[in-house]
Motif scaffolding. Sequence first.
Motif, short mmCIF file in Angstrom:
data_model
loop_
_atom_site.label_atom_id
_atom_site.label_comp_id
_atom_site.label_asym_id
_atom_site.label_seq_id
_atom_site.Cartn_x
_atom_site.Cartn_y
_atom_site.Cartn_z
N TRP A 441 0.82 -1.21 0.00
CA TRP A 441 0.00 0.00 0.00
C TRP A 441 0.86 1.27 0.00
CZ3 TRP A 441 -2.87 -2.04 4.94
CH2 TRP A 441 -3.53 -3.24 4.61
N PHE A 442 2.11 1.12 -0.35
CA PHE A 442 3.05 2.24 -0.25
C PHE A 442 2.75 3.29 -1.31
CE2 PHE A 442 7.09 4.40 0.21
CZ PHE A 442 7.43 4.15 1.54
N PRO A 443 2.63 4.58 -0.93
CA PRO A 443 2.33 5.63 -1.92
C PRO A 443 3.55 5.92 -2.80
CG PRO A 443 2.79 6.61 0.22
CD PRO A 443 2.79 5.12 0.43
N HIS A 444 3.29 6.19 -4.06
CA HIS A 444 4.37 6.50 -4.99
C HIS A 444 4.41 8.02 -5.21
CE1 HIS A 444 6.62 5.32 -8.95
NE2 HIS A 444 7.32 6.09 -8.15
N LEU A 445 5.15 8.72 -4.34
CA LEU A 445 5.29 10.17 -4.46
C LEU A 445 6.46 10.49 -5.39
CD1 LEU A 445 4.84 11.31 -0.73
CD2 LEU A 445 3.14 11.36 -2.56
N ASP A 446 6.18 11.34 -6.39
CA ASP A 446 7.25 11.74 -7.31
C ASP A 446 8.28 12.63 -6.60
OD1 ASP A 446 6.15 10.37 -9.45
OD2 ASP A 446 4.85 12.04 -9.98
N THR A 447 7.77 13.35 -5.60
CA THR A 447 8.64 14.27 -4.85
C THR A 447 8.38 14.11 -3.36
OG1 THR A 447 8.58 15.87 -6.66
CG2 THR A 447 9.33 16.68 -4.52
N ILE A 448 9.43 13.97 -2.59
CA ILE A 448 9.32 13.92 -1.12
C ILE A 448 10.19 15.04 -0.55
CG2 ILE A 448 9.71 12.57 0.97
CD1 ILE A 448 9.40 10.05 -0.70
N ARG A 449 9.58 15.93 0.17
CA ARG A 449 10.32 17.05 0.76
C ARG A 449 10.51 16.88 2.27
NH1 ARG A 449 7.33 22.19 -2.24
NH2 ARG A 449 7.85 21.60 -4.40
N CYS A 450 9.52 16.25 2.92
CA CYS A 450 9.60 16.04 4.38
C CYS A 450 9.13 14.63 4.71
CB CYS A 450 8.72 17.05 5.13
SG CYS A 450 9.26 18.76 4.99
#
Length: 515
Positions: A441-450
Amino acid sequence: MNTTLANRRVPLYLLAGFIVLKMVLHYCIINPVYELHRDEYLHLDMANHLTAGYLSVPPFTAFTSLLIKWLGNSVFWIKFFPALYGALTLVLIWRVVALLEGGWYAQVLAATVFIFSAFLRLNMLYQPNSLDVLCWTWIFYLLICYRQTEKHSYLLWLGVAIGLGFLNKYNILFLVVGLVPALLLSPQRKIFLNKYLYISAGIALLIALPNIIWQIRSGMPVLHHMAELSQTQLVHVHRMDFIKTQFIFFFTGAFLFVAGLLGLLFYRAFSPYRFVALTYLFVMLLFTYLRAKDYYALGLYPVLLAFGAVYWEQLFRAKWLKYMRAVWILLVVVPFLYIFNIAFPVLKPAAIQQKAAKFQAAGLLRWEDGKNHALPQDFADMLGWQEMAALSRKAYAQVPDSDKPYTLIMCGNYGQAGALNYYNRGRIPLACSFSADYVFWFPHLDTIRCIVLLDDEPDERAHQVSKQIIEVGKVQNPFAREYGTGVFLLKGVSPELSAKFWEWRQAAVKKFRSY
């Protein structure tokens, strides 16, 4: 005519009374200081990720969780369903006694032992175990009905019971493995000549097929789960402890299931049902050899309680023994009340510490790691979650508004992720983890800032990928299994981290595959 009707109603009134008692007790045996159990949070979160299979359990639990979600996700409904499955098991015990021509006393005796036993603790938590026991009991009930009537419909329902049991917990397969040789070695072996038995097998297979397909497509993660259990938990199980615990489950009520086994062996009226005793023998040998957890075998006992109650009722027909009927009931209830405070989380943690010797003597402080701790493991698993959820909200509040859409809530285990999702309910992004089913169920974020990180301490990798790490707080409840778990805010996260997270996730998924 009216007297006969009244006599028929007495057992029904008694049954209704026991059902009410059973249901009410489950709302009285947990002190409000305790929260939900770590496993319950995972099971509830499955409602948000419906599929044909999961790493930890088959899919039936997820659909029950969806129903609970529609009903409001309150603690009342979370506790309602395991209690309901326990009450339905009680109804089946009551019916088996009637099929064996037992009277109202046998029904009362069986119901009393069932309620005042380990089943009360089993039905306390929202886990697949309660429905598992119900399905085992239902299977025995259907076989007894078939033996008495030879109606094919009971065999068809047998397929439904096995299929549903499989979708709830794979433990049901051990019962099937025990039943086959038991029936072959008994006069009931002619059941294998009945074509409806094979139609029943087809029904069970059809019901289970979606999950079987999911397992095959996912690389049979159930095999990895079993291997992991064997290496981390079952290795601490001692075979003699497994046998001893079967008696401890019932405390003074153990005389009833023992009487059931003896009756099946020596009481002529029970001879057509000796396959039940043989099934018990084969399943227990299998569990003992595999060093199974003691509660895996609980599904064998409801039907034995019914046989034992009928057998004792026959013994009590002697004039001088009639007066022992009430005493036998008291011998079950009174000692159980004595251990009530240690068997259930009714005492606050500080009070448990004061009575630690009593808990330790009962073996309740011994965890799966084989060591003794301050609280029973299940109790410690019911503390600290709301505190942790509040800390995660506090950490998320410190994230700049522009960075909030690019913030990841990362947890060290499934209990943490499930608890955060249950208590925060949309106030922060959904928590994720590489633990258990959360890896899918892991989200696929294109950008992670925090990143809001839940862990004992940020590891070297966390320091490498972030410019700043802020410790927001730690779980302060010393009795919680999660005591000392920290909540950290990682700022200035490396732009390359998103791709790396997806690689780590893929590696974690691969680890769960058996091929």
